[in-house]
Motif scaffolding. Structure first.
Motif, PDB file in Angstrom:
ATOM      1  N   ILE A 157      -9.033 -14.534  10.722  1.00 48.76           N
ATOM      2  CA  ILE A 157      -8.162 -13.549  12.077  1.00 48.76           C
ATOM      3  C   ILE A 157      -9.031 -13.719  13.390  1.00 48.76           C
ATOM      4  N   GLY A 158      -8.739 -14.912  14.358  1.00 47.43           N
ATOM      5  CA  GLY A 158      -9.430 -14.349  15.379  1.00 47.43           C
ATOM      6  C   GLY A 158     -10.901 -15.178  14.738  1.00 47.43           C
ATOM      7  N   GLY A 159     -12.765 -14.345  14.695  1.00 45.08           N
ATOM      8  CA  GLY A 159     -13.533 -14.873  14.250  1.00 45.08           C
ATOM      9  C   GLY A 159     -13.559 -14.155  12.566  1.00 45.08           C
ATOM     10  N   ARG A 160     -12.903 -13.711  12.769  1.00 43.20           N
ATOM     11  CA  ARG A 160     -13.157 -12.479  11.089  1.00 43.20           C
ATOM     12  C   ARG A 160     -12.820 -13.278   9.425  1.00 43.20           C
ATOM     13  N   VAL A 161     -13.166 -12.704   8.382  1.00 43.06           N
ATOM     14  CA  VAL A 161     -12.572 -13.379   7.197  1.00 43.06           C
ATOM     15  C   VAL A 161     -12.481 -11.849   6.874  1.00 43.06           C
ATOM     16  N   PHE A 162     -10.550 -12.279   5.592  1.00 42.65           N
ATOM     17  CA  PHE A 162     -10.299 -10.987   5.766  1.00 42.65           C
ATOM     18  C   PHE A 162     -10.952 -11.796   3.913  1.00 42.65           C
ATOM     19  N   ALA A 163     -10.832 -10.985   2.867  1.00 49.33           N
ATOM     20  CA  ALA A 163     -10.618 -11.758   1.549  1.00 49.33           C
ATOM     21  C   ALA A 163      -9.799 -10.243   1.032  1.00 49.33           C
ATOM     22  N   PHE A 164      -8.986 -11.414   0.086  1.00 51.54           N
ATOM     23  CA  PHE A 164      -7.417 -10.504  -1.163  1.00 51.54           C
ATOM     24  C   PHE A 164      -8.224 -10.804  -2.051  1.00 51.54           C
ATOM     25  N   ALA A 165      -8.327  -9.582  -2.631  1.00 49.81           N
ATOM     26  CA  ALA A 165      -8.147  -9.788  -4.602  1.00 49.81           C
ATOM     27  C   ALA A 165      -6.396  -9.880  -5.248  1.00 49.81           C
ATOM     28  N   ALA A 166      -6.540 -10.416  -6.202  1.00 48.44           N
ATOM     29  CA  ALA A 166      -4.998 -11.053  -7.262  1.00 48.44           C
ATOM     30  C   ALA A 166      -4.828  -9.385  -7.528  1.00 48.44           C
ATOM     31  N   GLY A 167      -3.150  -9.150  -6.529  1.00 45.54           N
ATOM     32  CA  GLY A 167      -2.869  -8.432  -7.116  1.00 45.54           C
ATOM     33  C   GLY A 167      -2.999  -7.146  -5.840  1.00 45.54           C
ATOM     34  N   GLU A 168      -3.609  -7.251  -4.961  1.00 51.48           N
ATOM     35  CA  GLU A 168      -4.176  -6.334  -4.091  1.00 51.48           C
ATOM     36  C   GLU A 168      -2.963  -6.188  -3.112  1.00 51.48           C
ATOM     37  N   THR A 169      -3.346  -5.345  -2.109  1.00 47.24           N
ATOM     38  CA  THR A 169      -0.926  -5.043  -1.046  1.00 47.24           C
ATOM     39  C   THR A 169      -2.376  -4.433  -0.181  1.00 47.24           C
ATOM     40  N   ILE A 170      -1.604  -5.316   1.036  1.00 49.42           N
ATOM     41  CA  ILE A 170      -1.561  -3.937   2.486  1.00 49.42           C
ATOM     42  C   ILE A 170      -0.730  -3.024   2.637  1.00 49.42           C
ATOM     43  N   HIS A 171      -0.792  -1.947   2.676  1.00 46.70           N
ATOM     44  CA  HIS A 171       0.012  -0.950   2.852  1.00 46.70           C
ATOM     45  C   HIS A 171       0.928  -1.051   4.306  1.00 46.70           C
ATOM     46  N   THR A 172       2.541  -1.829   4.046  1.00 51.93           N
ATOM     47  CA  THR A 172       3.077  -1.500   5.917  1.00 51.93           C
ATOM     48  C   THR A 172       3.372  -0.568   5.979  1.00 51.93           C
ATOM     49  N   GLU A 173       3.888   0.255   5.675  1.00 51.47           N
ATOM     50  CA  GLU A 173       4.912   0.940   6.227  1.00 51.47           C
ATOM     51  C   GLU A 173       4.450   2.516   4.829  1.00 51.47           C
ATOM     52  N   ASN A 174       5.478   3.745   5.594  1.00 53.04           N
ATOM     53  CA  ASN A 174       5.672   4.825   4.843  1.00 53.04           C
ATOM     54  C   ASN A 174       7.312   5.523   5.484  1.00 53.04           C
ATOM     55  N   SER A 175       7.813   5.764   4.506  1.00 53.74           N
ATOM     56  CA  SER A 175       9.364   5.790   4.749  1.00 53.74           C
ATOM     57  C   SER A 175       9.646   7.504   3.976  1.00 53.74           C
ATOM     58  N   TYR A 176       8.844   8.761   4.672  1.00 47.28           N
ATOM     59  CA  TYR A 176       9.184   9.574   3.406  1.00 47.28           C
ATOM     60  C   TYR A 176      10.552  10.122   3.758  1.00 47.28           C
ATOM     61  N   LYS A 177      11.035  11.016   2.733  1.00 46.92           N
ATOM     62  CA  LYS A 177      12.534  11.354   2.098  1.00 46.92           C
ATOM     63  C   LYS A 177      12.220  12.945   2.669  1.00 46.92           C
ATOM     64  N   TYR A 178      13.427  14.258   3.320  1.00 50.14           N
ATOM     65  CA  TYR A 178      13.234  15.180   3.079  1.00 50.14           C
ATOM     66  C   TYR A 178      14.182  15.590   2.791  1.00 50.14           C
ATOM     67  N   THR A 179      13.969  16.943   2.196  1.00 51.04           N
ATOM     68  CA  THR A 179      15.133  17.662   1.684  1.00 51.04           C
ATOM     69  C   THR A 179      16.373  18.454   3.328  1.00 51.04           C
ATOM     70  N   PRO A 180      16.800  18.837   3.392  1.00 44.98           N
ATOM     71  CA  PRO A 180      16.955  19.906   4.421  1.00 44.98           C
ATOM     72  C   PRO A 180      16.673  20.854   4.407  1.00 44.98           C
ATOM     73  N   GLU A 181      15.599  22.012   3.380  1.00 48.00           N
ATOM     74  CA  GLU A 181      14.673  22.715   3.598  1.00 48.00           C
ATOM     75  C   GLU A 181      13.324  22.204   3.935  1.00 48.00           C
ATOM     76  N   SER A 182      12.747  21.151   3.769  1.00 47.25           N
ATOM     77  CA  SER A 182      11.098  20.830   3.561  1.00 47.25           C
ATOM     78  C   SER A 182      11.696  20.240   5.069  1.00 47.25           C
ATOM     79  N   PHE A 183      12.366  19.688   5.585  1.00 47.81           N
ATOM     80  CA  PHE A 183      12.395  19.747   7.163  1.00 47.81           C
ATOM     81  C   PHE A 183      12.711  20.973   8.131  1.00 47.81           C
ATOM     82  N   SER A 184      13.827  21.357   7.546  1.00 48.55           N
ATOM     83  CA  SER A 184      13.230  22.870   8.509  1.00 48.55           C
ATOM     84  C   SER A 184      12.267  23.082   8.221  1.00 48.55           C
TER      85      SER A 184
END
Ligand code: AVJ
Length: 329
Positions: A274-301
């Motif tokens: 990417i551009g001038g850079r090199v990024f190495a990936f091992a087999a099975g390595e991931t890019i974590h792209t999103e978290n989607s938190y789930k609440y209870t009515p109480e925890s969000f409150s």
């Protein structure tokens, strides 16, 4: 050729103002370089929403598997008069992540705001959707702000001085924030809306894991395409050389942290430029792209209370899969 897009092209309405605060390509490149240099590798979910990503997200929302959109829409329809009463008439409604601007339409007839400010990172979609909104509601001032959640709205536009301010944040996008970030976001909302204002916010609730897993692994494959589009976007905009067939979509519920995690998994060892850079990936390595938190009515409150909102109300569906909260002082 897409004839219908031509046929429905509409004139610029006089009640629409567009403000462009969009972050530039440099910031995409910088954040990508930073995220892929980290261990584990991460990328912020806001970059999902280029033109293609916004289309794919709309497709996700139409699937059977992705229950949040339809569940929230049902709540908004069924409770629209109560929600509108909570908002009050003549308010300024400020929507974060306005997208297709469809959900707020359910509240407009009864809430009758003076102004609607829609903020979104996806410029083409926002201009199209806000144009339609302005044409359909000639009595409403519509302001479209192309930018991210950190855009300083008040520095960039003059909001009516005396109208009540209501932030509208549907879709459970609050789930993308870490709990600390969510609290911080709500505190900034409180500062923006002031003593007399409030927020109407959609929150996805905890539910059986199979329902959650299916929603982020829809059988039509739109969620996988949405996730992988991030790689395609880096190829398009940054000249990267990701081989899309060498990465796989992964989404699962992390019960301990009460969140869906999305990752892009490298199926083999590989290097990416990417551009001038090199990024190495091992087999099975991931890019974590999103978290989607789930609440209870109480925890969000509790979170809302910690952010300083004293008064709260929640509307929900019969199965309690989704909550629409009204928070104010
Ligand atoms: C737009 C952040 C609410 O977390 O459910 C949908 C994004 N990601 N499918 C969500 C998303 C995968 C969505 N939000």
């Amino acid at each position: 050729m897409n004839l219908s897009a031509r046929a429905v092209r509409r004139p610029a309405p006089r009640n629409l103002f567009v403000v462009d605060l969009a972050p530039r390509t440099e910031s995409f490149e910088r954040e990508v370089a930073a995220g892929l240099s980290r261990s584990p590798k991460t990328l912020p979910p806001k970059f999902f929403y280029d033109q293609r990503g916004a289309q794919l997200f709309t497709a996700i929302c139409g699937t059977r598997a992705y229950y949040p959109t339809r569940t929230e829409n049902r709540i908004l329809v069924q409770s629209s008069s109560e929600i509108a009463a909570a908002i009050g008439r003549g308010a300024v409604i400020i929507e974060y992540g306005a997208g297709e601007i469809d959900k707020v339409r359910r509240l407009l007839p009864s809430a009758r705001p003076a102004m609607y400010v829609g903020l979104d990172i996806s410029g083409d979609q926002l201009v199209r959707a806000s144009t339609a909104l302005a044409l359909d509601h000639p009595w409403l001032s519509v302001v479209a702000v192309i930018g991210d959640y950190h855009s300083e709205l008040e520095a960039e536009l003059t909001l009516p001085a005396h109208a009540r301010r209501i932030v509208f944040f549907p879709g459970s996008t609050i789930g993308n924030f870490e709990p600390d970030g969510a609290r911080e976001f709500l505190r900034r909302v409180r500062a923006l809306v002031g003593e007399s204002g409030g927020i109407v916010i959609g929150v996805d609730l905890q539910k059986p894991v199979d329902v959650l897993d299916l929603a982020y692994n829809d059988p039509q494959g739109y969620t996988a395409a949405f996730n992988l589009n991030l790689l395609a976007r880096m190829n398009r905009e940054l000249g990267a050389d990701f081989d899309l067939s060498a990465f796989a979509h992964r989404a699962f519920y992390n019960a301990e942290r009460a969140r869906i995690e999305m990752h892009l998994l490298s199926v083999r060892e590989q290097r990416v430029h990417i551009g001038g850079r090199v990024f190495a990936f091992a087999a099975g390595e991931t890019i974590h792209t999103e978290n989607s938190y789930k609440y209870t009515p109480e925890s969000f409150s509790a979170l809302a209370r910690e952010a300083g909102f004293g008064l709260q109300r929640m509307w929900t569906d019969p199965a309690h899969w989704f909550g629409v909260f009204f928070l104010h002082n």
